[in-house]
Design a protein around this motif. Sequence first.
Motif, PDB file in Angstrom:
ATOM      1  N   ILE A   1      -2.040 -16.678 -29.061  1.00  0.00           N
ATOM      2  CA  ILE A   1      -1.591 -16.161 -30.358  1.00  0.00           C
ATOM      3  C   ILE A   1      -0.093 -15.899 -30.282  1.00  0.00           C
ATOM      4  CG2 ILE A   1      -3.839 -15.219 -31.026  1.00  0.00           C
ATOM      5  CD1 ILE A   1      -2.784 -12.432 -30.269  1.00  0.00           C
ATOM      6  N   LYS A   2       0.586 -16.099 -31.402  1.00  0.00           N
ATOM      7  CA  LYS A   2       2.036 -15.912 -31.442  1.00  0.00           C
ATOM      8  C   LYS A   2       2.422 -14.568 -32.054  1.00  0.00           C
ATOM      9  CE  LYS A   2       2.882 -20.802 -31.501  1.00  0.00           C
ATOM     10  NZ  LYS A   2       3.386 -21.969 -32.176  1.00  0.00           N
ATOM     11  N   GLU A   3       1.523 -14.008 -32.820  1.00  0.00           N
ATOM     12  CA  GLU A   3       1.777 -12.710 -33.452  1.00  0.00           C
ATOM     13  C   GLU A   3       1.370 -11.594 -32.492  1.00  0.00           C
ATOM     14  OE1 GLU A   3       3.308 -12.623 -36.398  1.00  0.00           O
ATOM     15  OE2 GLU A   3       3.271 -14.802 -36.451  1.00  0.00           O
ATOM     16  N   LYS A   4       1.597 -10.336 -32.906  1.00  0.00           N
ATOM     17  CA  LYS A   4       1.197  -9.191 -32.081  1.00  0.00           C
ATOM     18  C   LYS A   4      -0.314  -9.116 -31.919  1.00  0.00           C
ATOM     19  CE  LYS A   4       4.311  -5.397 -32.362  1.00  0.00           C
ATOM     20  NZ  LYS A   4       4.603  -4.117 -33.001  1.00  0.00           N
ATOM     21  N   TYR A   5      -1.041  -9.494 -32.986  1.00  0.00           N
ATOM     22  CA  TYR A   5      -2.499  -9.428 -32.972  1.00  0.00           C
ATOM     23  C   TYR A   5      -3.063 -10.407 -33.976  1.00  0.00           C
ATOM     24  CZ  TYR A   5      -2.036  -6.705 -37.260  1.00  0.00           C
ATOM     25  OH  TYR A   5      -1.732  -6.303 -38.535  1.00  0.00           O
ATOM     26  N   ILE A   6      -4.377 -10.616 -33.873  1.00  0.00           N
ATOM     27  CA  ILE A   6      -5.114 -11.401 -34.854  1.00  0.00           C
ATOM     28  C   ILE A   6      -6.401 -10.624 -35.139  1.00  0.00           C
ATOM     29  CG2 ILE A   6      -6.234 -12.798 -33.074  1.00  0.00           C
ATOM     30  CD1 ILE A   6      -6.175 -15.175 -35.057  1.00  0.00           C
ATOM     31  N   LYS A   7      -6.827 -10.614 -36.376  1.00  0.00           N
ATOM     32  CA  LYS A   7      -8.061  -9.896 -36.713  1.00  0.00           C
ATOM     33  C   LYS A   7      -9.256 -10.682 -36.186  1.00  0.00           C
ATOM     34  CE  LYS A   7      -6.228  -7.478 -40.679  1.00  0.00           C
ATOM     35  NZ  LYS A   7      -6.338  -7.231 -42.115  1.00  0.00           N
ATOM     36  N   LEU A   8     -10.280  -9.952 -35.802  1.00  0.00           N
ATOM     37  CA  LEU A   8     -11.451 -10.543 -35.168  1.00  0.00           C
ATOM     38  C   LEU A   8     -12.059 -11.668 -35.993  1.00  0.00           C
ATOM     39  CD1 LEU A   8     -13.478 -10.614 -32.866  1.00  0.00           C
ATOM     40  CD2 LEU A   8     -14.709  -8.739 -33.976  1.00  0.00           C
ATOM     41  N   ASP A   9     -12.257 -11.453 -37.283  1.00  0.00           N
ATOM     42  CA  ASP A   9     -12.881 -12.508 -38.094  1.00  0.00           C
ATOM     43  C   ASP A   9     -11.989 -13.753 -38.158  1.00  0.00           C
ATOM     44  OD1 ASP A   9     -11.012 -11.225 -39.747  1.00  0.00           O
ATOM     45  OD2 ASP A   9     -12.313 -11.195 -41.509  1.00  0.00           O
TER      46      ASP A   9
ATOM     47  N   LEU B   1     -13.772 -16.000 -25.068  1.00  0.00           N
ATOM     48  CA  LEU B   1     -12.396 -16.298 -25.432  1.00  0.00           C
ATOM     49  C   LEU B   1     -11.448 -15.340 -24.724  1.00  0.00           C
ATOM     50  CD1 LEU B   1     -12.879 -16.538 -29.320  1.00  0.00           C
ATOM     51  CD2 LEU B   1     -12.811 -18.428 -27.701  1.00  0.00           C
ATOM     52  N   SER B   2     -10.483 -15.884 -24.010  1.00  0.00           N
ATOM     53  CA  SER B   2      -9.428 -15.074 -23.399  1.00  0.00           C
ATOM     54  C   SER B   2      -8.188 -15.231 -24.272  1.00  0.00           C
ATOM     55  CB  SER B   2      -9.124 -15.557 -21.990  1.00  0.00           C
ATOM     56  OG  SER B   2     -10.243 -15.352 -21.161  1.00  0.00           O
ATOM     57  N   ILE B   3      -7.624 -14.120 -24.690  1.00  0.00           N
ATOM     58  CA  ILE B   3      -6.481 -14.157 -25.590  1.00  0.00           C
ATOM     59  C   ILE B   3      -5.195 -13.996 -24.794  1.00  0.00           C
ATOM     60  CG2 ILE B   3      -5.496 -13.187 -27.713  1.00  0.00           C
ATOM     61  CD1 ILE B   3      -8.476 -14.282 -27.878  1.00  0.00           C
ATOM     62  N   VAL B   4      -4.284 -14.935 -24.982  1.00  0.00           N
ATOM     63  CA  VAL B   4      -2.994 -14.892 -24.289  1.00  0.00           C
ATOM     64  C   VAL B   4      -1.860 -15.022 -25.290  1.00  0.00           C
ATOM     65  CG1 VAL B   4      -3.820 -15.708 -22.078  1.00  0.00           C
ATOM     66  CG2 VAL B   4      -2.994 -17.343 -23.749  1.00  0.00           C
TER      67      VAL B   4
ATOM     68  N   PHE C   1     -10.356 -19.311 -36.257  1.00  0.00           N
ATOM     69  CA  PHE C   1      -9.298 -20.048 -35.562  1.00  0.00           C
ATOM     70  C   PHE C   1      -9.836 -20.765 -34.323  1.00  0.00           C
ATOM     71  CE2 PHE C   1      -5.781 -20.051 -32.412  1.00  0.00           C
ATOM     72  CZ  PHE C   1      -4.895 -20.880 -33.085  1.00  0.00           C
ATOM     73  N   ALA C   2     -10.745 -20.115 -33.608  1.00  0.00           N
ATOM     74  CA  ALA C   2     -11.302 -20.686 -32.384  1.00  0.00           C
ATOM     75  C   ALA C   2     -12.408 -21.704 -32.659  1.00  0.00           C
ATOM     76  CB  ALA C   2     -11.838 -19.570 -31.493  1.00  0.00           C
ATOM     77  N   GLY C   3     -12.829 -21.821 -33.920  1.00  0.00           N
ATOM     78  CA  GLY C   3     -13.864 -22.791 -34.274  1.00  0.00           C
ATOM     79  C   GLY C   3     -15.274 -22.292 -34.051  1.00  0.00           C
ATOM     80  N   ILE C   4     -15.423 -21.003 -33.809  1.00  0.00           N
ATOM     81  CA  ILE C   4     -16.759 -20.431 -33.609  1.00  0.00           C
ATOM     82  C   ILE C   4     -17.457 -20.261 -34.956  1.00  0.00           C
ATOM     83  CG2 ILE C   4     -18.001 -18.374 -32.822  1.00  0.00           C
ATOM     84  CD1 ILE C   4     -15.795 -18.145 -30.663  1.00  0.00           C
TER      85      ILE C   4
ATOM     86  N   ARG D   1      -3.187  -9.833 -27.069  1.00  0.00           N
ATOM     87  CA  ARG D   1      -3.119 -10.552 -25.794  1.00  0.00           C
ATOM     88  C   ARG D   1      -3.760  -9.705 -24.697  1.00  0.00           C
ATOM     89  NH1 ARG D   1       1.767 -10.900 -28.166  1.00  0.00           N
ATOM     90  NH2 ARG D   1       2.330 -12.936 -28.974  1.00  0.00           N
ATOM     91  N   GLY D   2      -4.526 -10.340 -23.845  1.00  0.00           N
ATOM     92  CA  GLY D   2      -5.209  -9.638 -22.764  1.00  0.00           C
ATOM     93  C   GLY D   2      -6.647  -9.274 -23.098  1.00  0.00           C
ATOM     94  N   ASP D   3      -7.007  -9.338 -24.386  1.00  0.00           N
ATOM     95  CA  ASP D   3      -8.381  -9.039 -24.797  1.00  0.00           C
ATOM     96  C   ASP D   3      -9.287 -10.226 -24.497  1.00  0.00           C
ATOM     97  OD1 ASP D   3      -7.767  -6.510 -25.735  1.00  0.00           O
ATOM     98  OD2 ASP D   3      -7.590  -7.141 -27.829  1.00  0.00           O
ATOM     99  N   THR D   4     -10.567  -9.926 -24.345  1.00  0.00           N
ATOM    100  CA  THR D   4     -11.593 -10.952 -24.175  1.00  0.00           C
ATOM    101  C   THR D   4     -12.636 -10.750 -25.263  1.00  0.00           C
ATOM    102  OG1 THR D   4     -11.252 -11.000 -21.792  1.00  0.00           O
ATOM    103  CG2 THR D   4     -13.301 -11.933 -22.606  1.00  0.00           C
ATOM    104  N   VAL D   5     -12.951 -11.822 -25.967  1.00  0.00           N
ATOM    105  CA  VAL D   5     -13.959 -11.783 -27.034  1.00  0.00           C
ATOM    106  C   VAL D   5     -15.084 -12.720 -26.628  1.00  0.00           C
ATOM    107  CG1 VAL D   5     -14.406 -12.268 -29.474  1.00  0.00           C
ATOM    108  CG2 VAL D   5     -12.215 -11.270 -28.782  1.00  0.00           C
ATOM    109  N   THR D   6     -16.322 -12.222 -26.677  1.00  0.00           N
ATOM    110  CA  THR D   6     -17.450 -13.059 -26.308  1.00  0.00           C
ATOM    111  C   THR D   6     -18.492 -13.075 -27.417  1.00  0.00           C
ATOM    112  OG1 THR D   6     -18.520 -11.214 -25.152  1.00  0.00           O
ATOM    113  CG2 THR D   6     -17.205 -12.708 -23.814  1.00  0.00           C
ATOM    114  N   THR D   7     -19.131 -14.238 -27.552  1.00  0.00           N
ATOM    115  CA  THR D   7     -20.291 -14.402 -28.418  1.00  0.00           C
ATOM    116  C   THR D   7     -21.408 -14.893 -27.508  1.00  0.00           C
ATOM    117  OG1 THR D   7     -19.777 -16.691 -28.982  1.00  0.00           O
ATOM    118  CG2 THR D   7     -18.834 -14.997 -30.406  1.00  0.00           C
TER     119      THR D   7
END
Length: 70
Positions: free
Chosen positions: A8-16, A67-70, A21-24, A56-62
Amino acid sequence: MIKQTITIKEKYIKLDSLLKFAGIADTGGMAKELIQTETVSVNGTVCTMRGKKIRRGDTVTTKNVALSIV
């Protein structure tokens, strides 16, 4: 489980938005449903907030994707 790295290029991205974005999720409605049915975890904790800020640094799982966010 499929592992993906998302940049991600911004400070954050909302979960939804991240799920789309990730295609999930194909649509915002699908992302909302995934989140509300408690199938999404952020950093190991189930998250039901669509607007949760993912940084960045968060991990999102389904069920099948990590997903590792960098």
